[in-house]
Design an enzyme around this catalytic site. Structure first.
Site, short mmCIF file in Angstrom:
data_model
loop_
_atom_site.label_atom_id
_atom_site.label_comp_id
_atom_site.label_asym_id
_atom_site.label_seq_id
_atom_site.Cartn_x
_atom_site.Cartn_y
_atom_site.Cartn_z
N HIS A 1 0.81 -1.21 0.00
CA HIS A 1 0.00 0.00 0.00
C HIS A 1 0.85 1.27 0.00
CE1 HIS A 1 0.35 -0.13 4.54
NE2 HIS A 1 0.38 1.17 4.37
N SER B 1 4.62 2.66 7.87
CA SER B 1 4.30 1.57 6.95
C SER B 1 5.53 1.10 6.20
CB SER B 1 3.26 2.03 5.92
OG SER B 1 2.00 2.15 6.48
N ASP C 1 0.14 -7.67 1.53
CA ASP C 1 0.51 -6.25 1.62
C ASP C 1 2.02 -6.06 1.63
OD1 ASP C 1 0.05 -3.52 1.66
OD2 ASP C 1 0.05 -3.41 3.84
#
Length: 485
Positions: free
Chosen positions: A126, A236, A156
């Site tokens: 992402h 992230s 992911d």
């Protein structure tokens, strides 16, 4: 930009889901790095070998090492050139000129982890999804342009490559060896604060928090490491490491009603990451294995109802007629207790262990059958029920950011339509940006009929620039959308 994780309110660490500053954009995987190297050949030996008692561990050495191996990831998606058509002029004149315009550029950021001296970097899917430009910035401010080697939305994860040598690469640990209460460090770039280190403990393992969705028919694989190390937007793709400075997870999500840290964060186990990276390097796409069973967690009610002799395992509700479990001899009512001698007590643990293998691999599965212990050897299969290598998804589908299925024939008859493909599971990509909604049935592309997904891909692969998508919604409302290819 918020996205709440069910009633938990968990948010992704970036982008549109407010888990990092990065937006969710669909990306066209690059195929410039065809290699058969595996991650085993890419990583360096462990740096810390001292067996320090957990109660007296000094985390400063690990922190000082890891900040040099975690990078800042900047992403840019260029504004798309679009053409706005007048559908009446288009259909009646056949050569109507559309009005051209370009949407603004989008930017975002996240973190990444260097896993090899020659420039391979792991981050979240992402973080880089849909990026046209990716810049990697090291702690010494040295920057490089990066290419996407491959992505796996079902976990992911994404693998990047920069043209560099003699980089400082992180050491990989074993996430299966993690213990509850073990000290861990989260390293990343929250809120653009480079090289931020936070500490916490392992709160739980093999967490399924339902934040990932199916991607092109592949079910998600969630077995997160849960920690209380503070993680915020921008973390992230960053590193979760143990007290020895070994990578044991890739930070991916938080549980929060606001999008900022409020108690717990979640990381993708490094053992899953190894599998994903190896498959991307060798096959270009992750090879997911399945055993062909319907399973559920065991509770007291189920144990009493079914007369189970153990609570330690995963209950088999049903077995697929064409699955690996059926062929091996596993039956409904069995309790799976281990895979290759690794204990499994929950559905998530069983799925994560099977997820470490490829179709065609043989594994030993131990079960409890009404108090009798048995071990079966089974050959795992892919989602199609065979052991063949799965080929990479068309780049067109990746860019479109949606799944396409044949609509129910009854719906087509009701609408008076003879052909089309239904749009489902819209993610971030061309389809989302165009305004197309789930359930839309694409019947024509530039006035050419579309009968199935294969035809849709073939038509769009030849297009460059503005394209007119025509179709109808299940309520009978006909629509036309202009998209840019």
């Amino acid at each position: 930009m918020k996205n709440y994780l069910g009633f938990f309110g968990a948010a992704f660490l970036g982008g549109v889901m407010s888990v990092s500053a990065v937006f969710f954009m669909d990306d066209e995987p690059k195929e410039n790095y065809q290699t058969t190297n595996t991650i085993k050949e890419l990583v360096t030996p462990a740096k810390f070998n001292a067996d320090v008692p957990n109660a007296f561990v000094d985390l400063s050495y690990a922190a000082e090492e890891v900040v040099q191996e975690v990078v800042f990831v900047k992403v840019t998606q260029e504004g798309e050139e679009m053409i706005q058509y007048d559908p009446f002029q288009y259909f009646f004149n056949g050569n109507a000129q559309g009005r051209k315009f370009k949407s603004p550029d989008k930017t975002g950021s996240g973190s990444g982890v260097v896993i090899s001296e020659d420039g391979y970097i792991v981050t979240n899917n992402h973080v880089v999804a849909g990026a046209d430009e990716i810049e990697i910035v090291f702690t010494n401010n040295q920057s490089y342009n990066a290419e996407v080697v491959g992505v796996d939305p079902s976990t992911d994860l994404a693998l990047l490559k920069i043209e560099a040598t003699e980089l400082k690469a992180i050491s990989l640990g074993n996430s299966d060896d993690l213990r509850l209460g073990e000290w861990v460090l989260a390293v990343g770039n929250p809120y653009n604060l480079n090289s931020t280190v936070t500490a916490g403990i392992v709160s739980a393992k093999a967490r399924n928090i339902n934040i990932l969705s199916r991607s092109n028919g592949t079910p998600p694989l969630e077995a997160f490491i849960q920690t209380d190390a503070a993680v915020n937007p921008g973390n992230s793709g960053g590193a979760l490491v143990n007290s020895r400075g070994q990578l044991i997870g890739i930070n991916a999500a938080i549980k929060s009603p606001t999008g900022s840290y409020s108690g717990y964060s979640f990381a993708i186990p490094v053992n899953i990451m190894k599998k994903v990276v190896n498959d991307i390097l060798e096959y270009g796409v992750v090879q997911r294995a399945f055993i062909g069973v319907a399973i559920q967690n065991i509770n007291s009610e189920l144990a009493t109802q079914e007369g189970l002799k153990t609570m330690e395992g995963v209950y088999v509700n049903d077995v697929s007629e064409m699955g690996a479990a059926k062929e091996a001899g596993i039956e409904s009512g069995d309790v799976v207790t281990s895979v290759n001698d690794v204990s499994v007590k929950t559905v998530t643990e069983l799925q994560s262990q099977i997820g470490l293998y490829n179709p065609g691999d043989e594994v030993k599965v131990a079960i409890d059958r009404k108090g009798t212990q048995k071990v079966f050897t089974m050959k795992l299969r892919n989602s199609n029920g065979n052991t063949e290598v799965v080929k990479p998804t068309s780049n067109i589908l990746v860019r479109l950011g949606a799944d396409f299925v044949l609509p129910d024939s009854k719906i087509l008859d009701k609408l008076g339509v003879s052909n089309g493909v239904e749009v489902t599971n819209i993610k971030n990509g061309i389809v989302s940006k165009s305004g197309i909604q789930n359930g839309f049935i694409i019947t024509h592309v530039d006035n050419v009929p579309v009968k199935n997904t294969e035809e849709l891909i073939q038509i769009l692969e030849k297009k460059n620039g503005g394209v007119l998508i025509s179709g109808v919604y299940p309520n009978g409302h006909k629509k036309h959308y202009g998209i840019g290819m």
